[in-house]
Design an enzyme around this catalytic site. Structure first.
Site, PDB file in Angstrom:
ATOM      1  N   ARG A  52       0.665  -1.121  -0.008  1.00 12.36           N
ATOM      2  CA  ARG A  52      -0.149   0.072   0.040  1.00 12.36           C
ATOM      3  C   ARG A  52       0.998   1.106   0.026  1.00 12.36           C
ATOM      4  O   ARG A  52       1.768   1.429   0.852  1.00 12.36           O
ATOM      5  CB  ARG A  52      -0.816   0.136   1.297  1.00 12.36           C
ATOM      6  CG  ARG A  52      -1.654   1.425   1.541  1.00 12.36           C
ATOM      7  CD  ARG A  52      -2.724   1.630   0.653  1.00 12.36           C
ATOM      8  NE  ARG A  52      -3.469   3.016   0.862  1.00 12.36           N
ATOM      9  CZ  ARG A  52      -4.228   3.381  -0.148  1.00 12.36           C
ATOM     10  NH1 ARG A  52      -4.336   2.876  -1.130  1.00 12.36           N
ATOM     11  NH2 ARG A  52      -4.586   4.686   0.109  1.00 12.36           N
ATOM     12  N   CYS A  60     -13.226  11.631   3.085  1.00  8.55           N
ATOM     13  CA  CYS A  60     -12.498  10.893   2.222  1.00  8.55           C
ATOM     14  C   CYS A  60     -12.162   9.289   2.572  1.00  8.55           C
ATOM     15  O   CYS A  60     -12.503   9.028   3.744  1.00  8.55           O
ATOM     16  CB  CYS A  60     -11.162  11.304   1.953  1.00  8.55           C
ATOM     17  SG  CYS A  60     -10.090  11.704   3.377  1.00  8.55           S
ATOM     18  N   CYS A  94      -9.316   7.772   3.078  1.00  4.50           N
ATOM     19  CA  CYS A  94      -7.702   7.705   3.277  1.00  4.50           C
ATOM     20  C   CYS A  94      -7.507   6.720   4.463  1.00  4.50           C
ATOM     21  O   CYS A  94      -6.759   5.764   4.332  1.00  4.50           O
ATOM     22  CB  CYS A  94      -7.182   9.062   3.602  1.00  4.50           C
ATOM     23  SG  CYS A  94      -7.016  10.222   2.106  1.00  4.50           S
ATOM     24  N   GLU A 123       0.740  15.817   2.014  1.00  2.00           N
ATOM     25  CA  GLU A 123      -0.962  16.332   2.596  1.00  2.00           C
ATOM     26  C   GLU A 123      -1.679  17.102   1.204  1.00  2.00           C
ATOM     27  O   GLU A 123      -0.992  17.995   0.750  1.00  2.00           O
ATOM     28  CB  GLU A 123      -0.525  17.088   3.635  1.00  2.00           C
ATOM     29  CG  GLU A 123      -1.890  17.779   4.173  1.00  2.00           C
ATOM     30  CD  GLU A 123      -2.673  16.771   4.926  1.00  2.00           C
ATOM     31  OE1 GLU A 123      -3.910  16.746   4.286  1.00  2.00           O
ATOM     32  OE2 GLU A 123      -2.308  15.907   5.752  1.00  2.00           O
ATOM     33  N   GLY A 124      -2.901  16.620   1.396  1.00  2.00           N
ATOM     34  CA  GLY A 124      -3.727  17.226   0.399  1.00  2.00           C
ATOM     35  C   GLY A 124      -3.443  17.178  -1.024  1.00  2.00           C
ATOM     36  O   GLY A 124      -3.258  18.249  -1.927  1.00  2.00           O
ATOM     37  N   ARG A 125      -2.757  15.876  -1.547  1.00  2.00           N
ATOM     38  CA  ARG A 125      -2.236  15.655  -3.060  1.00  2.00           C
ATOM     39  C   ARG A 125      -0.943  16.712  -3.237  1.00  2.00           C
ATOM     40  O   ARG A 125      -0.851  17.095  -4.257  1.00  2.00           O
ATOM     41  CB  ARG A 125      -3.247  16.111  -3.874  1.00  2.00           C
ATOM     42  CG  ARG A 125      -4.566  15.205  -3.955  1.00  2.00           C
ATOM     43  CD  ARG A 125      -5.507  14.923  -5.208  1.00  2.00           C
ATOM     44  NE  ARG A 125      -6.599  14.622  -4.809  1.00  2.00           N
ATOM     45  CZ  ARG A 125      -7.700  15.597  -5.145  1.00  2.00           C
ATOM     46  NH1 ARG A 125      -7.445  16.647  -5.594  1.00  2.00           N
ATOM     47  NH2 ARG A 125      -8.769  15.016  -4.639  1.00  2.00           N
ATOM     48  N   ASP A 183      -3.667  17.810  -8.553  1.00  2.00           N
ATOM     49  CA  ASP A 183      -2.698  17.005  -7.928  1.00  2.00           C
ATOM     50  C   ASP A 183      -1.539  17.639  -8.348  1.00  2.00           C
ATOM     51  O   ASP A 183      -1.037  17.589  -9.413  1.00  2.00           O
ATOM     52  CB  ASP A 183      -3.104  15.681  -8.416  1.00  2.00           C
ATOM     53  CG  ASP A 183      -2.670  14.669  -7.564  1.00  2.00           C
ATOM     54  OD1 ASP A 183      -1.338  14.796  -6.868  1.00  2.00           O
ATOM     55  OD2 ASP A 183      -2.968  13.598  -7.282  1.00  2.00           O
ATOM     56  N   ARG A 198       1.215  15.366  -6.136  1.00  2.29           N
ATOM     57  CA  ARG A 198       1.810  14.468  -5.910  1.00  2.29           C
ATOM     58  C   ARG A 198       3.099  14.027  -6.880  1.00  2.29           C
ATOM     59  O   ARG A 198       4.130  13.627  -6.563  1.00  2.29           O
ATOM     60  CB  ARG A 198       0.917  13.393  -5.393  1.00  2.29           C
ATOM     61  CG  ARG A 198       0.132  13.848  -4.058  1.00  2.29           C
ATOM     62  CD  ARG A 198      -0.792  12.455  -3.699  1.00  2.29           C
ATOM     63  NE  ARG A 198      -1.877  12.445  -4.633  1.00  2.29           N
ATOM     64  CZ  ARG A 198      -2.787  11.535  -4.906  1.00  2.29           C
ATOM     65  NH1 ARG A 198      -2.903  10.778  -3.555  1.00  2.29           N
ATOM     66  NH2 ARG A 198      -3.754  11.821  -5.635  1.00  2.29           N
ATOM     67  N   LYS A 244      -0.132   5.986  -9.732  1.00  5.30           N
ATOM     68  CA  LYS A 244       0.757   5.394  -8.861  1.00  5.30           C
ATOM     69  C   LYS A 244       1.135   3.716  -9.364  1.00  5.30           C
ATOM     70  O   LYS A 244       2.377   3.394  -9.566  1.00  5.30           O
ATOM     71  CB  LYS A 244       0.360   4.823  -7.519  1.00  5.30           C
ATOM     72  CG  LYS A 244       0.136   6.111  -6.599  1.00  5.30           C
ATOM     73  CD  LYS A 244      -0.427   5.687  -5.377  1.00  5.30           C
ATOM     74  CE  LYS A 244      -0.652   6.879  -4.242  1.00  5.30           C
ATOM     75  NZ  LYS A 244      -1.239   6.898  -2.987  1.00  5.30           N
TER      76      LYS A 244
END
Length: 477
Positions: free
Chosen positions: A300, A316, A318, A347-349, A387, A389, A416
């Protein structure tokens, strides 16, 4: 162009002063152009003679301010870094410290500690920390052996962390003995992990107590865990994001408020320690199995969500998804494989928690309600992008761990998945979050993500406007 020329002109005007400062440093290697010696004043000398502590209200720094450095400057002699060399002695240590014994040898831009480097500066300013302190690394070595692996020798495979960062005492002992401030950027330890959801899984018989992974009826888990600070190899980062290194350096300089001028003035320094959060790893089962392709691996990869992960917000998925990843990882470990959680501070994308909460407000106040149709648009209206990330560097930690294949990935994220598979690690099975684990107000997020391409066994509604979140006043929704 005019702005660039003006900036460079200001920096170049400091060269003569810098050379003078560095020449003095060369003549007196034990001194620092930054910090005053302990006995820099008559009052301090008198205090030493009287055997009493010196005064603590004098200046910490010299009057000379060194704004930046330049290649070839007098006294500047960075230890070479050959990123990706399989021999750590040839690869070289990463040195960002500005203490006297390391100042002239620095080969990295930035500061240790990521975002916490600011707190270190504050501790120095209020005299809680000696600015020349070097960590005592006795008994800090990792509790398990990680690597080296073939991936460490590929200068393009790992570009966002230092693969040798957890064993600096072993591979750079000579430099440490010589007083060079070589610091670990990775630490690995063991712990018991206690989560109320895991205890509940044990009580329901969904997880069994084996005394090794699940150690007792309270659901305590025995884990190996690690913390990783970011260490960026700038040429590799630039290539990973398909941007030229000059543009990358300029953006990092400009959009940190000019925090690191050496990004511009020191193109010879290829390593950058960015002021951002790092990542954590949690291993369930035998860590050696991570690099063994004959063993089953459940993974994960989770991006930080303080509101849900810590405080249980139900807007959400998460925390439930994180718990599900832990559950499946434990089961795999108990079946003879290994489970892995990788937890990124994004945090927060990676837009930040303030931006995330602004988006929540915009969603809940939107005309027509909080709908899946407008889910990403609300973020783009505020942040300019949905986003940040940017998962291109995410697989680096997997390659550092020697992972060659993933049997089960607990994730719906297409970004991902694509990043991991694109880096050369196959994923045999993708597992979405079970429907019965969805929090009450999270369906908006799930339907919007599925519609945008996230993996799922069920399709999103054809009309995303029909998926609505509750209002703030709807306590029964």
């Amino acid at each position: 162009m005019a702005d660039t020329n003006a900036l460079l002109a200001q920096l170049v005007s400091l060269v003569s002063d810098l050379k003078t400062s560095q020449a003095a440093l060369t003549k007196q290697p034990a001194a620092s152009p930054l910090f005053l010696p302990a006995a820099a004043s008559p009052a301090a000398k008198n205090a030493q003679l009287a055997n009493i502590p010196p005064p603590t209200n004098g200046p910490i720094y010299t009057s000379r301010i060194v704004l930046t450095t330049y290649p070839g400057q007098a006294g500047v002699n960075p230890i070479p870094v050959e990123w990706g060399n399989p021999n750590p002695r040839i690869r070289g240590p990463i040195i960002a410290s500005r203490i006297p014994s390391s100042m002239k040898l620095r080969n990295a831009v930035g500061a240790h500690g990521g975002a916490y480097s600011i707190y270190r500066a504050l501790a120095i300013a209020i005299r809680e920390l000696d600015p020349t302190h070097i960590p005592n690394l006795h008994n800090t070595e990792p509790v398990v052996k990680i690597g080296p692996y073939d991936s460490w020798a590929d200068p393009e495979r790992i570009v966002s962390l230092d693969p040798w960062g957890h064993i600096v005492r072993d591979v750079f002992g000579k430099e440490l003995k010589d007083g060079v401030d070589v610091r670990p950027t990775i630490a690995i330890t063991k712990a018991h992990m206690k989560l109320m959801e895991v205890e509940d899984l044990v009580k329901k018989g969904k997880l069994t107590v084996d005394g090794k992974v699940v150690v007792n009826e309270a659901g305590d888990l025995m884990v190996t865990k690690g913390a990783v600070e970011p260490v960026w190899y700038l040429p590799g980062i630039a290539k990973r994001f398909d941007v030229d290194e000059t543009t990358l350096r300029r953006a990092l300089f400009e959009d940190t408020g000019g925090m690191y001028p050496e990004l511009i003035t020191r193109p010879d320094l290829k390593v950058f320690l960015p002021p951002i959060g790092g990542l954590s790893i949690y291993i369930m089962g035998n860590p050696d199995y991570l690099s063994d392709p004959t063993k089953s691996l459940t993974l994960r990869v989770h991006d930080e969500c303080n509101g849900s992960d810590v405080f249980g917000s139900d807007i959400c998925t998460c925390r439930p998804y994180l718990i599900y990843g832990i559950e499946e990882g434990v089961k795999t470990a108990q079946q003879g494989g290994v489970g892995l959680i990788v937890y990124f501070r994004k945090e927060g994308r990676a837009l930040g928690e303030v931006t995330k909460y602004l988006v929540y407000n915009a969603r809940k106040r939107a005309e027509g309600g909080d709908t899946a149709k407008e889910y990403f648009l609300r973020t783009e209206n505020i942040a300019g992008v949905k986003d940040m990330r940017f998962q291109a560097t995410m697989p680096d930690v997997l390659h550092w761990l020697g992972i060659k294949k993933i049997d089960k990935m607990i994730s719906m994220s297409n970004m991902k998945y694509d990043a991991i598979v694109g880096s050369g690690i196959p994923i045999l099975e993708r597992v979405p979050i079970p429907a019965d684990m969805l929090p009450p107000d999270s369906q908006v997020e799930i339907d919007a993500k599925i519609a945008s391409g996230y993996f799922s066994h069920t399709p999103a509604p054809k009309d995303l406007a029909t998926t609505k979140g509750r209002t703030w006043d709807d306590v029964l929704h």
